[in-house]
Design an enzyme around this catalytic site. Structure first.
Site, PDB file in Angstrom:
ATOM      1  N   THR A  31      50.861  42.547  33.794  1.00 39.77           N
ATOM      2  CA  THR A  31      50.330  41.456  32.988  1.00 39.77           C
ATOM      3  C   THR A  31      48.883  41.708  32.573  1.00 39.77           C
ATOM      4  O   THR A  31      48.129  42.415  33.228  1.00 39.77           O
ATOM      5  CB  THR A  31      50.402  40.120  33.758  1.00 39.77           C
ATOM      6  OG1 THR A  31      49.386  40.102  34.781  1.00 39.77           O
ATOM      7  CG2 THR A  31      51.768  39.914  34.391  1.00 39.77           C
ATOM      8  N   ASP A  55      47.180  34.693  31.101  1.00 41.36           N
ATOM      9  CA  ASP A  55      45.839  34.229  31.406  1.00 41.36           C
ATOM     10  C   ASP A  55      45.978  33.379  32.665  1.00 41.36           C
ATOM     11  O   ASP A  55      46.561  32.294  32.619  1.00 41.36           O
ATOM     12  CB  ASP A  55      45.287  33.401  30.241  1.00 41.36           C
ATOM     13  CG  ASP A  55      43.888  32.860  30.510  1.00 41.36           C
ATOM     14  OD1 ASP A  55      43.425  32.930  31.670  1.00 41.36           O
ATOM     15  OD2 ASP A  55      43.268  32.338  29.574  1.00 41.36           O
ATOM     16  N   ASN A  82      44.883  40.461  41.120  1.00 39.06           N
ATOM     17  CA  ASN A  82      43.848  41.443  40.797  1.00 39.06           C
ATOM     18  C   ASN A  82      42.993  41.035  39.600  1.00 39.06           C
ATOM     19  O   ASN A  82      41.879  41.533  39.432  1.00 39.06           O
ATOM     20  CB  ASN A  82      44.518  42.800  40.510  1.00 39.06           C
ATOM     21  CG  ASN A  82      43.556  43.814  39.929  1.00 39.06           C
ATOM     22  OD1 ASN A  82      42.681  44.339  40.616  1.00 39.06           O
ATOM     23  ND2 ASN A  82      43.702  44.091  38.630  1.00 39.06           N
ATOM     24  N   LYS A 115      51.076  29.761  44.042  1.00 42.15           N
ATOM     25  CA  LYS A 115      51.922  28.572  44.087  1.00 42.15           C
ATOM     26  C   LYS A 115      53.196  28.752  43.267  1.00 42.15           C
ATOM     27  O   LYS A 115      54.226  28.142  43.563  1.00 42.15           O
ATOM     28  CB  LYS A 115      51.133  27.355  43.611  1.00 42.15           C
ATOM     29  CG  LYS A 115      50.046  26.938  44.602  1.00 42.15           C
ATOM     30  CD  LYS A 115      49.070  25.948  44.018  1.00 42.15           C
ATOM     31  CE  LYS A 115      49.665  24.567  43.903  1.00 42.15           C
ATOM     32  NZ  LYS A 115      48.619  23.580  43.489  1.00 42.15           N
ATOM     33  N   SER A 133      39.722  41.282  46.613  1.00 39.59           N
ATOM     34  CA  SER A 133      38.397  40.697  46.759  1.00 39.59           C
ATOM     35  C   SER A 133      37.365  41.751  46.395  1.00 39.59           C
ATOM     36  O   SER A 133      37.553  42.522  45.447  1.00 39.59           O
ATOM     37  CB  SER A 133      38.203  40.204  48.198  1.00 39.59           C
ATOM     38  OG  SER A 133      36.919  39.659  48.381  1.00 39.59           O
ATOM     39  N   TYR A 147      29.521  35.675  41.821  1.00 40.46           N
ATOM     40  CA  TYR A 147      30.690  36.544  41.995  1.00 40.46           C
ATOM     41  C   TYR A 147      31.062  36.646  43.471  1.00 40.46           C
ATOM     42  O   TYR A 147      32.230  36.530  43.843  1.00 40.46           O
ATOM     43  CB  TYR A 147      30.407  37.925  41.412  1.00 40.46           C
ATOM     44  CG  TYR A 147      31.532  38.905  41.617  1.00 40.46           C
ATOM     45  CD1 TYR A 147      32.680  38.835  40.845  1.00 40.46           C
ATOM     46  CD2 TYR A 147      31.447  39.905  42.590  1.00 40.46           C
ATOM     47  CE1 TYR A 147      33.722  39.731  41.039  1.00 40.46           C
ATOM     48  CE2 TYR A 147      32.475  40.806  42.786  1.00 40.46           C
ATOM     49  CZ  TYR A 147      33.618  40.713  41.998  1.00 40.46           C
ATOM     50  OH  TYR A 147      34.649  41.602  42.199  1.00 40.46           O
ATOM     51  N   LYS A 151      34.627  35.423  45.320  1.00 39.62           N
ATOM     52  CA  LYS A 151      35.456  36.293  46.149  1.00 39.62           C
ATOM     53  C   LYS A 151      35.505  35.810  47.599  1.00 39.62           C
ATOM     54  O   LYS A 151      36.541  35.925  48.267  1.00 39.62           O
ATOM     55  CB  LYS A 151      34.919  37.732  46.084  1.00 39.62           C
ATOM     56  CG  LYS A 151      35.196  38.429  44.768  1.00 39.62           C
ATOM     57  CD  LYS A 151      36.676  38.452  44.422  1.00 39.62           C
ATOM     58  CE  LYS A 151      36.992  39.374  43.256  1.00 39.62           C
ATOM     59  NZ  LYS A 151      38.438  39.330  42.881  1.00 39.62           N
ATOM     60  N   THR A 182      36.023  52.342  37.517  1.00 40.16           N
ATOM     61  CA  THR A 182      36.826  51.536  36.617  1.00 40.16           C
ATOM     62  C   THR A 182      35.894  50.967  35.551  1.00 40.16           C
ATOM     63  O   THR A 182      34.717  51.309  35.483  1.00 40.16           O
ATOM     64  CB  THR A 182      37.502  50.389  37.373  1.00 40.16           C
ATOM     65  OG1 THR A 182      36.484  49.467  37.810  1.00 40.16           O
ATOM     66  CG2 THR A 182      38.264  50.905  38.584  1.00 40.16           C
TER      67      THR A 182
END
Length: 274
Positions: A31, A55, A82, A115, A133, A147, A151, A182
Site C-alpha cells: 500500500t 492513506d 510502517n 482495529k 518505531s 516525531y 513514536k 532510505t
C-alpha cells in the site's frame, strides 16, 4: 505461505520489505497513498501481490483496504505499520496542524489499521503485528521532539496491545530502526517553516539545511527487511528490537544513563511513601 499487509511501501523500508516478502514466496498487500507508486511491485507478482491506495489517516480507506485484502487472500497473517515520515522542529517551533497530521499518521493511523485487521486475527487465533518505531523514541534528540513523541506513543500502545493479544495467539513486536539509507531523511522529511534563532545550537543543527547524514546512514534497507521477516517467523518474537549497530549502541547508552540517574535520585524517589 503467509499474507502480509504493509503500509507505506512506496519507498524505504516498506518497499524493501514488500519486495523481500514476495521474493520469499509469500503474498503481500502493498500500500501507498497513491497505488501507482507500488503497481510495479504487484505487476511483478500478479498472483501473490495486491497494490492498494491507502492513506492511513482515513478510517474509510483503511476499512476498504483490509476488506479487499481479505477478499483477495482470505486473511492477513502479518500486518506491518510502517507508513510515516519525519518531522523536525523545536517544540516551540512546531506548527499545530503539522503536529496533528504527524500523530494522525504514526499513532491514530496505525491504531486504525490494527482495529481493522485484528478481528480476523482473533478469529483465527494467530497473527503477527510489527509496528515500526524509531530509535528516536528513546534518544529524543533536540529538534525531533514531536516525531519522538509520536513514536513513543506508538510504542506504549504496542506494549499494551502485546499483553492483550498474547493469550489469543497474536504477537506484537516494536521494530525500532536506527539510520538506514532510505528516503526518510530526504523527501520524506518535513520541518517547521520558521526557525527560532535561540535554538540554532540545538534543534537548528538538525534542520534539513544543516543535515549532512542523508545518504551516509549505516543501515541497509534490504537487510532490515530480512530481519523483519525473521521476526515474523520467530517462535517467540521479542517485544521490541533495535535494528542497526547505531540503534543498539544508542539504546544501551540511554538505558545506562537512565539507571544511573534513577540511582542518584533513589532517596528522593522513595521519600514520598507513607
Amino acid at each position: 505461505m503467509s499474507t502480509w499487509l504493509i503500509t507505506g511501501c512506496s519507498t524505504g523500508l516498506g518497499r524493501a520489505l514488500a519486495l523481500a516478502v514476495l521474493e520469499r514466496g509469500h503474498r503481500a498487500v502493498v500500500t501507498a497513498r497513491d497505488a501507482a507508486r507500488v503497481e510495479d511491485i504487484a505487476a511483478a507478482h500478479p498472483d501473490r501481490a495486491l497494490a492498494l491506495s491507502l492513506d492511513v489517516t482515513s478510517p474509510a480507506e483503511v476499512t476498504e483496504a483490509v476488506r479487499r485484502a481479505e477478499e483477495r487472500f482470505g486473511g492477513i497473517d502479518v500486518v506491518v505499520n510502517n507508513a510515516g515520515y519525519g518531522y523536525r522542529a523545536a517544540v516551540e517551533e512546531g506548527v499545530d496542524e503539522d503536529v496533528e497530521r504527524l500523530f494522525a499518521t504514526h499513532v491514530f493511523g496505525a491504531a486504525s489499521v490494527l482495529k481493522a485487521v485484528l478481528p480476523g486475527m482473533r478469529a483465527r487465533r494467530s497473527g503477527t503485528v510489527l509496528n515500526v518505531s524509531s530509535i528516536g523514541a528513546h534518544v529524543c534528540p533536540p529538534g525531533s521532539g514531536y516525531y519522538a513523541a509520536a513514536k513513543a506513543a506508538l510504542e506504549a500502545l504496542s506494549r499494551s496491545l502485546r499483553a492483550e493479544l498474547a493469550p489469543l495467539g497474536i504477537s506484537v513486536t516494536i521494530v525500532a530502526p536506527g539510520g538506514f539509507r532510505t528516503d526518510f531523511a530526504g523527501r520524506s522529511l518535513t520541518q517547521s517553516p520558521e526557525p527560532i534563532g535561540d535554538y540554532a545550537g540545538t534543534a537548528g543543527k538538525r534542520r534539513i539545511e544543516n543535515d549532512t547524514a542523508h545518504g551516509t546512514q549505516p543501515g541497509d534497507p534490504a537487510k532490515a527487511a530480512e530481519a523483519m521477516i525473521a521476526l515474523a517467523e520467530a517462535e517467540n518474537p521479542p517485544s521490541s528490537i533495535f535494528l542497526g549497530s547505531d540503534a543498539l549502541a544508542a539504546i544501551e547508552g540511554v538505558l545506562e544513563s537512565r539507571v544511573a540517574e534513577v540511582n542518584v535520585w533513589r532517596e528522593l524517589s522513595t521519600s514520598t511513601d507513607y
